[in-house]
Design a protein around this motif. Structure first.
Motif, mmCIF file in Angstrom:
data_model
loop_
_atom_site.group_PDB
_atom_site.id
_atom_site.type_symbol
_atom_site.label_atom_id
_atom_site.label_comp_id
_atom_site.label_asym_id
_atom_site.label_seq_id
_atom_site.Cartn_x
_atom_site.Cartn_y
_atom_site.Cartn_z
ATOM 1 N N GLY A 1 -16.457 32.383 7.814
ATOM 2 C CA GLY A 1 -16.219 33.188 6.612
ATOM 3 C C GLY A 1 -16.546 34.646 6.734
ATOM 4 O O GLY A 1 -16.814 35.305 5.718
ATOM 5 N N GLN A 2 -16.527 35.197 7.958
ATOM 6 C CA GLN A 2 -16.878 36.601 8.096
ATOM 7 C C GLN A 2 -15.796 37.492 7.498
ATOM 8 O O GLN A 2 -14.603 37.322 7.752
ATOM 9 N N THR A 3 -16.240 38.474 6.698
ATOM 10 C CA THR A 3 -15.314 39.400 6.049
ATOM 11 C C THR A 3 -15.499 40.837 6.495
ATOM 12 O O THR A 3 -14.690 41.703 6.163
ATOM 13 N N GLY A 4 -16.582 41.124 7.218
ATOM 14 C CA GLY A 4 -16.820 42.501 7.638
ATOM 15 C C GLY A 4 -18.173 42.645 8.302
ATOM 16 O O GLY A 4 -18.762 41.665 8.767
ATOM 17 N N TRP A 5 -18.642 43.897 8.338
ATOM 18 C CA TRP A 5 -19.907 44.224 8.981
ATOM 19 C C TRP A 5 -20.744 45.082 8.041
ATOM 20 O O TRP A 5 -20.218 45.817 7.221
ATOM 21 N N PHE A 6 -22.080 44.972 8.204
ATOM 22 C CA PHE A 6 -22.996 45.772 7.384
ATOM 23 C C PHE A 6 -24.224 46.123 8.210
ATOM 24 O O PHE A 6 -24.721 45.305 8.977
ATOM 25 N N GLY A 7 -24.721 47.337 8.036
ATOM 26 C CA GLY A 7 -25.941 47.758 8.729
ATOM 27 C C GLY A 7 -26.711 48.743 7.872
ATOM 28 O O GLY A 7 -26.790 48.598 6.661
ATOM 29 N N GLY A 8 -27.275 49.744 8.523
ATOM 30 C CA GLY A 8 -27.956 50.796 7.770
ATOM 31 C C GLY A 8 -29.458 50.681 7.689
ATOM 32 O O GLY A 8 -30.087 51.397 6.899
ATOM 33 N N CYS B 1 -20.628 37.472 5.621
ATOM 34 C CA CYS B 1 -19.861 36.229 5.491
ATOM 35 C C CYS B 1 -19.830 35.776 4.040
ATOM 36 O O CYS B 1 -20.778 36.013 3.276
ATOM 37 N N GLU B 2 -18.754 35.125 3.665
ATOM 38 C CA GLU B 2 -18.619 34.607 2.313
ATOM 39 C C GLU B 2 -19.698 33.553 2.051
ATOM 40 O O GLU B 2 -19.936 32.659 2.879
ATOM 41 N N THR C 1 -27.677 29.711 9.284
ATOM 42 C CA THR C 1 -26.856 30.913 9.288
ATOM 43 C C THR C 1 -27.616 32.083 8.675
ATOM 44 O O THR C 1 -28.653 31.908 8.024
ATOM 45 N N LEU C 2 -27.059 33.265 8.886
ATOM 46 C CA LEU C 2 -27.624 34.502 8.349
ATOM 47 C C LEU C 2 -26.702 35.011 7.255
ATOM 48 O O LEU C 2 -25.484 35.108 7.450
ATOM 49 N N CYS C 3 -27.264 35.335 6.104
ATOM 50 C CA CYS C 3 -26.495 35.908 5.003
ATOM 51 C C CYS C 3 -26.933 37.348 4.787
ATOM 52 O O CYS C 3 -28.027 37.591 4.264
ATOM 53 N N VAL C 4 -26.126 38.278 5.222
ATOM 54 C CA VAL C 4 -26.382 39.699 4.983
ATOM 55 C C VAL C 4 -25.622 40.078 3.725
ATOM 56 O O VAL C 4 -24.384 39.996 3.689
#
Length: 555
Positions: free
Chosen positions: A64-71, A87-88, A261-264
């Protein structure tokens, strides 16, 4: 037939089982970064492994990955620039549910063996994890290594050990035979299956992203549940590394890695949707009261294990070790710039002062002597930087500045900014000490997270103990302390902590500090006051994470 990893780690498990019963000193993982334990090149290899993660996407291959996030912003000014998969929520939950039946099927011993193997692998990564913890939290190197790696791993092992013990009390089968007098007995065969309650969510904190995450993670995992780790937005890397290792061990053993799993979650609404999902049956949280209370109020479908804010406090009545007492307190207040959930915030001292081996000391003298001791503890720059670390959040810096302004009380010792030559961008602050009266409850009877301590003038020791009990009952505390040469005073303080349900340290003057908690011996939190509704770890921390489902038939 038992699982091979259970047999591999059975000696370790037996030692841990003995440790939680005897509560003496025992540690599974070496807290010192020794080459004998971690290899001659362990330190260099770990740093290199950490550095290879920077400036690039952190691949986990989750559904369910939809993109990337950091910061993430390092308190030391380190340029991390790591991006993590977004991920969704529904995809992560569905994948966890799909992975649970096989996890249940390997049984208690299988789950325990794999969890122990995961912890052993994490221990091998201790240097790498320590760099990740240091760079995201602002902890000093030694604390980041110890609390971020072996101590966190010990807490994870402690949770696995309790989980195994509670599950092992349930037999897998039984023959039930009821006498019927002259008639043949009724005979039935009964089977009992330990089943996880459902998907678990572990919400991490920004200051101790492994130490406060591993207990809930491993308690839920070992009892048969899928786990979704939702890290603090500024301390994702240590959680991502941990999840990556867990997924690798699961896959190696023929299990679906989507069990963990990891939920960011870039938006809070995403986290809220996750924790309130009907499939989520437990939530572990460490953090502030606002979101913690929201979780308790809104996650009606789940058991919430929450560690929230508290006002840790110390009562000083008398001492026969005045300077050692001051040194112990000074280090307690300075360690990691007071950014520990167990750091003392309030010190109650009688208005007439205290008795010491050198005679009486007035309230003002104790305040001044403590201030000088704090300054002396941090006099050497290299020691100060190692002890203080760096301030993790801008909100903490704002509180320190406010305390320095005198609006929170009379400033006994102002906080100073120190320069860190190795990390010029680091925000390093020394503790601020404030004096106020017992009547000034609005100042000291709420958590002021960071290197801020109130020295409160009370009428006498009896009022000090009464206030200690009331602040704990009302606002919560994880730790309290007492300094006294009087058995009657110590007995009175002990009784107060039984009523308010908080841990007590008595006359600490050596190398143990009130804000330290040792796995397998100290219970971190009691679950009995507003600071926490659970304890790391006890039977209650694990037993409600699984259910026993029976089946029966006539023989």
């Amino acid at each position: 037939m038992t699982h091979p990893l259970f047999e591999k780690h059975r000696p370790l498990l037996n030692q841990a089982l003995n440790a939680i019963q005897t509560r003496g000193y025992w540690a599974a993982f070496n807290e010192m970064p020794s080459p004998k334990t971690y290899g001659e090149n362990g330190a260099e290899d770990g740093k290199r492994a950490f550095e290879t993660l920077l400036g690039k996407p952190f691949e986990l291959n989750q559904p369910g990955q939809t993109g990337w996030f950091g910061g993430e912003q390092s308190p030391y000014g380190i340029d991390l620039n790591v991006r993590y998969p977004v991920c969704e929520v529904q995809s992560l939950i569905a994948a966890g549910q799909q992975a649970m039946p096989a996890w249940q099927a390997i049984g208690c011993e299988g789950r325990t063996g794999i969890c122990l193997e995961i912890l052993a692998r994490l221990n091998q990564q201790s240097f790498e994890l320590a760099h990740a913890v240091m760079s995201t939290t602002g902890q000093g190197w030694m604390m980041a290594f110890q609390a971020g790696s072996p101590h966190a791993q010990d807490r994870g092992l402690e949770a696995v050990t309790y989980a195994y013990r509670e599950q092992s009390f349930i037999p897998t089968e039984a023959t039930w035979e009821k006498p019927q007098g002259k008639n043949p007995p009724i005979v039935m065969k009964k089977n009992f299956e330990v089943v996880g309650r459902g998907v678990a969510v572990v919400v991490g904190c920004g200051t101790f992203p492994t130490w406060n995450t591993y207990p809930g993670l491993f308690a839920a995992l070992a009892t048969g549940n899928a786990v979704i780790v939702k890290p603090h937005e500024n301390a994702i890397l240590p959680a991502a590394m941990s999840v990556q290792t867990i997924r690798a061990v699961l896959a190696e053993n023929g299990l679906n890695p989507d069990l963990v799993t990891l939920c960011v979650a870039p938006q809070r609404e995403t986290t809220q949707a996750l924790v309130t999902h009907p499939a989520v049956k437990s939530v572990d949280f460490t953090g502030g009261n606002v979101f913690g209370t929201w979780l308790i109020d809104h996650c009606r479908q789940a058991q919430v294990y929450a560690e929230l804010a508290g006002v840790n406090n110390v009562v000083i009545d008398s001492t026969d070790s005045y300077k050692p007492m001051l040194r112990n307190l000074a280090f307690t207040l300075a360690l990691y710039s007071g950014q520990m959930c167990t750091t003392s915030q309030v010190i109650f001292i009688p208005a007439e002062g205290i008795q010491t081996e050198d005679g009486s000391k007035s309230f003002d003298e104790v305040c001044a002597d403590l201030a000088r001791t704090v300054e002396g503890t941090l006099a050497k720059p290299d020691v100060a930087l190692a002890v203080l670390g760096a301030v993790q959040s801008s909100a903490t810096l704002d509180r320190v500045n406010q305390a320095n302004s005198g609006t929170m009380g009379r400033v006994i010792l102002a906080s100073k900014k120190l320069d860190n030559p190795e990390h010029p961008k680091a925000e390093v602050r020394t503790p601020v000490l404030l004096a106020c009266d017992a009547a000034d409850e609005a100042l000291y009877m709420e958590e002021r997270f960071g290197p801020i301590t109130f020295i409160v003038k009370v009428d006498d020791t009896a009022q000090a103990i009464e206030l200690s009990e009331r602040v704990t009952r009302t606002h919560g505390a994880l730790t309290t302390g007492i300094y006294s040469t009087s058995p009657a005073v110590i007995e009175a303080m002990t009784a107060a902590t039984w009523r308010s349900k908080v841990a007590l340290s008595i006359n600490l003057t050596g190398g143990v500090f009130v804000n330290q908690s040792s796995a397998f011996s100290d219970f971190h939190g009691t679950g009995g006051n507003p600071a926490a509704n659970a304890s790391y770890a006890d039977s209650a921390f694990v037993a409600n994470r699984f259910r026993v489902i029976q089946r029966r038939c006539h023989v």
